[in-house]
Design an enzyme around this catalytic site. Sequence first.
Site, PDB file in Angstrom:
ATOM      1  N   CYS A   1       0.811  -1.227   0.000  1.00  0.00           N
ATOM      2  CA  CYS A   1       0.000   0.000   0.000  1.00  0.00           C
ATOM      3  C   CYS A   1       0.840   1.271   0.000  1.00  0.00           C
ATOM      4  O   CYS A   1       0.325   2.360  -0.247  1.00  0.00           O
ATOM      5  CB  CYS A   1      -0.959  -0.008   1.178  1.00  0.00           C
ATOM      6  SG  CYS A   1      -2.113  -1.366   1.071  1.00  0.00           S
TER       7      CYS A   1
ATOM      8  N   HIS B   1      -3.472   7.156   2.196  1.00  0.00           N
ATOM      9  CA  HIS B   1      -3.848   5.834   1.690  1.00  0.00           C
ATOM     10  C   HIS B   1      -5.214   5.474   2.269  1.00  0.00           C
ATOM     11  O   HIS B   1      -5.486   5.746   3.437  1.00  0.00           O
ATOM     12  CB  HIS B   1      -2.789   4.811   2.109  1.00  0.00           C
ATOM     13  CG  HIS B   1      -3.200   3.409   1.831  1.00  0.00           C
ATOM     14  ND1 HIS B   1      -3.587   2.994   0.579  1.00  0.00           N
ATOM     15  CD2 HIS B   1      -3.294   2.318   2.643  1.00  0.00           C
ATOM     16  CE1 HIS B   1      -3.906   1.707   0.637  1.00  0.00           C
ATOM     17  NE2 HIS B   1      -3.737   1.284   1.870  1.00  0.00           N
TER      18      HIS B   1
ATOM     19  N   ASN C   1     -10.059  -0.186  -0.603  1.00  0.00           N
ATOM     20  CA  ASN C   1      -8.589  -0.131  -0.586  1.00  0.00           C
ATOM     21  C   ASN C   1      -8.071  -0.697  -1.912  1.00  0.00           C
ATOM     22  O   ASN C   1      -8.148  -1.901  -2.151  1.00  0.00           O
ATOM     23  CB  ASN C   1      -8.074  -0.949   0.602  1.00  0.00           C
ATOM     24  CG  ASN C   1      -6.557  -0.914   0.720  1.00  0.00           C
ATOM     25  OD1 ASN C   1      -5.860  -0.457  -0.184  1.00  0.00           O
ATOM     26  ND2 ASN C   1      -6.047  -1.414   1.829  1.00  0.00           N
TER      27      ASN C   1
HETATM   28  O1  UT7 Z   1      -3.801  -1.264   3.446  1.00  0.00           O
HETATM   29  C1  UT7 Z   1      -2.995  -2.240   4.006  1.00  0.00           C
HETATM   30  C2  UT7 Z   1      -2.990  -2.174   5.466  1.00  0.00           C
HETATM   31  N1  UT7 Z   1      -4.227  -2.725   5.981  1.00  0.00           N
HETATM   32  C3  UT7 Z   1      -4.902  -2.043   6.867  1.00  0.00           C
HETATM   33  O2  UT7 Z   1      -4.562  -0.928   7.203  1.00  0.00           O
HETATM   34  C4  UT7 Z   1      -6.077  -2.752   7.519  1.00  0.00           C
HETATM   35  C5  UT7 Z   1      -5.996  -2.557   9.012  1.00  0.00           C
HETATM   36  N2  UT7 Z   1      -7.075  -3.232   9.728  1.00  0.00           N
HETATM   37  C6  UT7 Z   1      -8.347  -2.812   9.704  1.00  0.00           C
HETATM   38  O3  UT7 Z   1      -8.680  -1.890   9.004  1.00  0.00           O
HETATM   39  C7  UT7 Z   1      -9.333  -3.482  10.636  1.00  0.00           C
HETATM   40  O4  UT7 Z   1      -8.636  -4.294  11.559  1.00  0.00           O
HETATM   41  C8  UT7 Z   1     -10.391  -4.349   9.889  1.00  0.00           C
HETATM   42  C9  UT7 Z   1     -11.356  -3.446   9.143  1.00  0.00           C
HETATM   43  C10 UT7 Z   1      -9.725  -5.334   8.963  1.00  0.00           C
HETATM   44  C11 UT7 Z   1     -11.216  -5.111  10.914  1.00  0.00           C
HETATM   45  O5  UT7 Z   1     -11.832  -4.210  11.826  1.00  0.00           O
HETATM   46  P1  UT7 Z   1     -11.701  -4.432  13.411  1.00  0.00           P
HETATM   47  O6  UT7 Z   1     -12.460  -3.356  14.043  1.00  0.00           O
HETATM   48  O7  UT7 Z   1     -10.247  -4.558  13.705  1.00  0.00           O
HETATM   49  O8  UT7 Z   1     -12.488  -5.772  13.598  1.00  0.00           O
HETATM   50  P2  UT7 Z   1     -11.982  -7.159  14.178  1.00  0.00           P
HETATM   51  O9  UT7 Z   1     -11.141  -7.867  13.175  1.00  0.00           O
HETATM   52  O10 UT7 Z   1     -11.452  -6.964  15.565  1.00  0.00           O
HETATM   53  O11 UT7 Z   1     -13.356  -7.907  14.287  1.00  0.00           O
HETATM   54  C12 UT7 Z   1     -14.406  -7.478  15.192  1.00  0.00           C
HETATM   55  C13 UT7 Z   1     -15.582  -8.416  15.014  1.00  0.00           C
HETATM   56  C14 UT7 Z   1     -15.206  -9.897  15.048  1.00  0.00           C
HETATM   57  O12 UT7 Z   1     -16.259 -10.603  15.657  1.00  0.00           O
HETATM   58  P3  UT7 Z   1     -16.149 -11.102  17.170  1.00  0.00           P
HETATM   59  O13 UT7 Z   1     -14.942 -11.962  17.231  1.00  0.00           O
HETATM   60  O14 UT7 Z   1     -16.005  -9.831  17.975  1.00  0.00           O
HETATM   61  O15 UT7 Z   1     -17.437 -11.801  17.385  1.00  0.00           O
HETATM   62  C15 UT7 Z   1     -15.130 -10.260  13.608  1.00  0.00           C
HETATM   63  O16 UT7 Z   1     -15.355 -11.649  13.377  1.00  0.00           O
HETATM   64  O17 UT7 Z   1     -16.180  -8.202  13.720  1.00  0.00           O
HETATM   65  C16 UT7 Z   1     -16.252  -9.434  13.022  1.00  0.00           C
HETATM   66  N3  UT7 Z   1     -16.087  -9.181  11.591  1.00  0.00           N
HETATM   67  C17 UT7 Z   1     -17.100  -8.895  10.781  1.00  0.00           C
HETATM   68  N4  UT7 Z   1     -18.422  -8.774  11.002  1.00  0.00           N
HETATM   69  C18 UT7 Z   1     -19.197  -8.473   9.944  1.00  0.00           C
HETATM   70  C19 UT7 Z   1     -14.941  -9.170  10.889  1.00  0.00           C
HETATM   71  N5  UT7 Z   1     -15.189  -8.886   9.597  1.00  0.00           N
HETATM   72  C20 UT7 Z   1     -16.533  -8.717   9.507  1.00  0.00           C
HETATM   73  C21 UT7 Z   1     -17.396  -8.410   8.451  1.00  0.00           C
HETATM   74  N6  UT7 Z   1     -18.709  -8.279   8.708  1.00  0.00           N
HETATM   75  N7  UT7 Z   1     -16.949  -8.191   7.192  1.00  0.00           N
END
Ligand code: UT7
Length: 340
Positions: free
Chosen positions: A117, A257, A287
């Site tokens: 990225c 980004h 992204n």
């Molecule tokens: O560009 C390259 C660099 N990449 C980035 O900068 C990405 C950095 N990371 C992020 O942007 C975030 O970590 C994500 C958007 C990928 C995820 O968001 P988060 O707030 O960190 O969510 P999480 O992974 O901690 O998940 C929270 C909850 C989980 O459920 P439980 O375990 O709390 O029951 C996930 O299973 O949300 C759930 N979840 C979803 N729910 C509905 C994860 N993905 C989804 C989804 N829809 N698509």
Amino acid sequence: MSNKITAAITAVGAYVPEYRLTNKELETMVDTNDEWIKTRTGVEERRILKGENMGVSEMGAPAVKELCKKRGIDPSEIDCLICCTVTPDMSFPATANIICYKIGAVNAFGFDLSAACSGFLFGVTTGAAFIESGRYNKVVVVGTDKMSAIVDYTDRTTCVLFGDAAGAILLEPNEEGYGVLDSLLKVDGSGEPFLHMKAGGSARPASFETVAAKEHYIYQEGPQVFKFAVKGMADISYELLERNKLTGDDIAWLVPHQANKRIIDATANRMGLSMDKVMINIQRYGNTTSATIPLCLWEWESKLKKGDLIVLSAFGGGFTWGATLIKWAYNTAIGELLAT
Ligand code: UT7
């Protein structure tokens, strides 16, 4: 005293595929919902390049062609083309070669640059150094990624994030101090476990087993990457301001980004910038990896004014991150190109 040569951006081009993959459609593919995606990421829809045998050069080539048309040059005038991508048409030859061939950049040399990225930032800094050396007059930096080629559309934690697009800029010499003024770039390979593609490289070549184990898709530990991204992008953008003795008030635009709206907000906040100075189009494209920053420049081009100080900022897999300070060189609104 002869003036120092800087590398000014003198044109911007882009290409976005027609197909819009909406949050609604994703709801029919994986267990997700529009509300979660919007609030946790900021994405509402992303573009997808459809069709057989369509690689990133299919997007990169039209983006560069548009840029040449806007600048009024023939592609044969390009000296060098740097293609920033993690989804090249194939492992080799470089996609830069294929784009040059497709557009008729018959006098250019080129190469691919892989920094995930942050690819576009690394490309801009590299291209600027070529211009500053006095050896080259027209360097194109194109960021083009077809993330749909490496996204697992059964994995809700990654498939909602990414999209396909290309964006390109032209760099030319300037003796009035416009263009790329400073860059801070970093890599940290200890970040590799958190964001990578497991197979398909020399360490783990493609096999029936790697395909069956879905190892040719993006693997991301989202919350870990998020933690590093928030700190990395915000800190380096602030450090860039400090080292140039600037504050948020001096900056006309932040071009971040587009990985997650929450990471963008944190960066703007650390820089002391109000959100009306921040380019955000993640809601429309998601992204697009190397394409996010030039795509923003393309969409905001008519609002940019000669002399505007803008900061490009990114964080990505690798880890890679950085920030670049640019003094904008032209006013599009009045059709006046003041860079050369
Ligand atoms: O560009 C390259 C660099 N990449 C980035 O900068 C990405 C950095 N990371 C992020 O942007 C975030 O970590 C994500 C958007 C990928 C995820 O968001 P988060 O707030 O960190 O969510 P999480 O992974 O901690 O998940 C929270 C909850 C989980 O459920 P439980 O375990 O709390 O029951 C996930 O299973 O949300 C759930 N979840 C979803 N729910 C509905 C994860 N993905 C989804 C989804 N829809 N698509």
